[in-house]
Design an enzyme around this catalytic site. Structure first.
Site: not given
Ligand code: DHK
Length: 149
Positions: A13-14, A21, A26, A75, A78, A99, A101, A108
């Site tokens: 998502p996003n 964003r 990012y 990725n 969330a 995985e 990111h 973070r």
């Protein structure tokens, strides 16, 4: 037509909003630019590059990769930190999983520190920015090669 099984590059998502964003986190690269980089890095191997804001759709794509794919780069955004259903799906995949990111999630907020996906991923990459995606493609090729020996 390649007889190589595809790499599934799945985005949660996003991530369709990349470029606009939170560019301070990012960057300004769009998802379509990232897709181009991934296809180039994959060379002969086909790539299924997809993005969804739906947990259901992401899980369905993992099921497709279980039947059709050589490897998964995911990725989960969330869903990384919330979805036991996604973890359960990924556990069924018998190839290598990276995985991925864009940001270093460990630097973070604490909500980004505990990944369900890491419980089954072969490797975790975080903090390389958008340019890390083609690095992940080259890394997954190495893992595919290792898996086949
Ligand atoms: C992307 C997201 O959307 C966040 O929910 C993750 C990840 C970080 C990334 O860095 O690619 O926490």
């Amino acid at each position: 037509m390649s007889d190589l099984k595809p790499i599934y590059i799945l985005n949660g998502p996003n991530l369709n909003r990349l470029g606009k964003r939170e560019p301070e986190i990012y960057g300004s690269t769009t998802l379509s630019e990232i897709e181009e980089w991934c296809r180039e890095a994959a060379g002969e191997r086909p790539v299924e590059f997809r993005q969804t804001n739906s947990e259901e759709r992401l899980i369905e794509w993992v099921h497709e990769a279980i039947d059709e794919g050589a490897a998964i780069i995911i990725n989960p955004a969330a869903f990384t930190f919330t979805s036991i259903a996604l973890l359960d799906a990924l556990k069924m995949f018998d190839g290598p999983i990276i995985e991925f990111h864009i940001s270093n999630v460990h630097k973070r907020e604490p909500i980004y520190h505990r990944s369900y996906v890491s419980m089954t991923a072969t490797s975790v990459m975080a903090g390389l920015g958008a340019k890390g995606y083609p690095v992940a493609v080259r890394a997954i090729e190495m893992l595919i090669e290792q898996n086949s020996n």
